[in-house]
Scaffold this active site. Structure first.
Site, PDB file in Angstrom:
ATOM      1  CG  ASP A  64      -0.279   0.116   2.530  1.00 42.40           C
ATOM      2  OD1 ASP A  64      -0.001   1.254   2.971  1.00 42.40           O
ATOM      3  OD2 ASP A  64      -0.032  -0.934   3.161  1.00 42.40           O
ATOM      4  CG  ASP A 162      -6.567   3.379   7.309  1.00 38.73           C
ATOM      5  OD1 ASP A 162      -6.716   3.025   8.493  1.00 38.73           O
ATOM      6  OD2 ASP A 162      -5.460   3.704   6.837  1.00 38.73           O
ATOM      7  CD  GLU A 164      -4.502   3.455  10.877  1.00 38.26           C
ATOM      8  OE1 GLU A 164      -3.535   3.377  11.655  1.00 38.26           O
ATOM      9  OE2 GLU A 164      -4.410   3.351   9.635  1.00 38.26           O
TER      10      GLU A 164
END
Length: 380
Positions: A64, A162, A164
């Site tokens: 990524d 995403d 987190e």
């Protein structure tokens, strides 16, 4: 900019790692500016300096990247060294009036995203969530509108949420100041909007510790593909709600090549994940109702699929028609029909008993299977 995180042995040559003269990602909590977050930016393992896997886990290799890798990632070299997929950061947060730091778009997204595809990699985009800044649906729209959508064809993975550890020095805790119920509601709003607009569930990137703490062990997202961050050689314990991971970001990476991950399956399975489109039935009806015993009744309906932008008829596909008599629990397949050019199907039956009728599409390499709701016909 701060030092490079630990280089991970992922089968990529030193020459490939040196390519591109990319800047190292800053260490979280030490000068990270708005827009600079990336997949794993807030992970405590990375904060400690990067914890690499003892060896590359089993599975297909992937990477990524974000703006730190710049526009000239050597995708061809990565492909030659075994990389088969890539996730590219597209966006962070969403535009908010009065907040000059809101709404980041990766300036190198198109170069990176198209470059990965030209090299023959299966690619996907990811969105770094800032749930304290704006709503989940708003950020999903911002993501889709800036490259994070999905399209049929087999080369594009569903977009990634995403969600987190908070990587910024903004005075908030690791859960961005949200209570678990608020966080779950935010994630669901993002997911619902993404699914409505693209036909796919987003992949969820997260860490088991963060997820279990910030969602209070919520188990309701297990139907979303999981991209799990865990920097070590395993075993990997997935967050609440998942039995296993689909992708595993197993270590911190380098400035030149991004972070390494593996896909939990074969290349065929990865292509299937990229290619499959959502399907659905509309206007499934059995009738007329009530019906006299021995007379004919007709089951009709329409099958369609979502192409990443809108619903389209799914033609020339086999649909099975099932019946469950009143007072029983057993479904019996009564016929198989083929949809016409407009996705429609029709089949006549002799009415013998009152009961429920429904249609089922088994799916295939490019389409998810689906079962319609049941329609009751009273036979007298």
């Amino acid at each position: 900019m701060k030092r490079l995180t630990a280089v991970v042995a992922m089968g990529v040559s030193a020459a490939v790692m040196a390519a591109g003269a990319a800047a190292a990602a800053p260490t979280p909590g030490h000068g990270l500016r708005p827009g600079e977050a990336y997949a794993g930016a807030g992970n405590p393992e990375r904060r400690a300096g990067g914890v690499g896997a003892a060896q590359v886990p089993a599975g297909l290799k992937g990477v990524d990247v974000s703006s730190y890798q710049g526009p000239n990632v050597d995708w061809a070299a990565l492909k030659q060294n075994g990389v088969r997929f890539a996730f590219v950061k597209a966006t962070e947060g969403a535009k908010v009036k009065g907040d000059p730091d809101s709404g980041y778009v990766n300036p190198y997204f198109k170069d990176q995203y198209n470059g990965a595809r030209k090299a023959g990699l299966i690619r996907g985009a990811y969105h770094f969530a800032l749930p304290h800044k704006s709503g989940g649906a708003r950020q999903a729209d911002y993501f889709i509108n800036n490259g994070g959508g999905w399209s049929t064809g087999g080369g594009t993975l569903p977009g990634v949420l995403d969600i987190e550890f908070n990587p910024y020095d903004n005075g908030l805790d690791t859960c961005y100041g949200l209570k678990p119920a608020q966080m779950v509601g935010w994630i669901r709003a993002f997911s619902n909007r993404y699914r409505k607009r693209t036909g796919r569930y987003p992949i969820i990137y997260t860490n088991a510790y963060w997820w279990n703490k910030c969602t209070n062990n919520n188990t309701s997202f297990g139907n979303h593909p999981l991209w799990q961050a865990h920097y070590g050689s395993g075993p990997v314990t997935p967050p609440a709600g998942w039995k296993t991971y689909t992708f595993w970001q197993y270590a911190a990476g380098t400035g030149a090549t991004g972070n390494p991950s593996v896909f939990n399956g074969s290349l065929k399975a990865l292509r299937k994940l990229a290619a499959q489109a959502r399907t659905g039935f509309t206007k499934v009806n059995a009738g007329p109702e009530p019906r006299k015993k021995g007379k004919k009744l007709t089951v009709v309906g329409r099958l369609h699929y979502h192409n990443g932008t809108a619903w389209r008829p799914l033609a020339k596909r086999k649909v099975s028609i099932w019946f469950r008599a009143r007072g029983t629990s057993k479904w019996v397949r009564k016929a198989v029909v083929t949809t016409n050019g407009k996705g429609r199907f029709r089949r006549k039956f002799i009415a013998r008993k009152g009961g429920y009728w429904r249609a089922k599409f088994a799916g295939g390499p490019k389409f998810f299977g689906v079962t319609s709701g049941s329609d009751y016909v009273d036979v007298r």
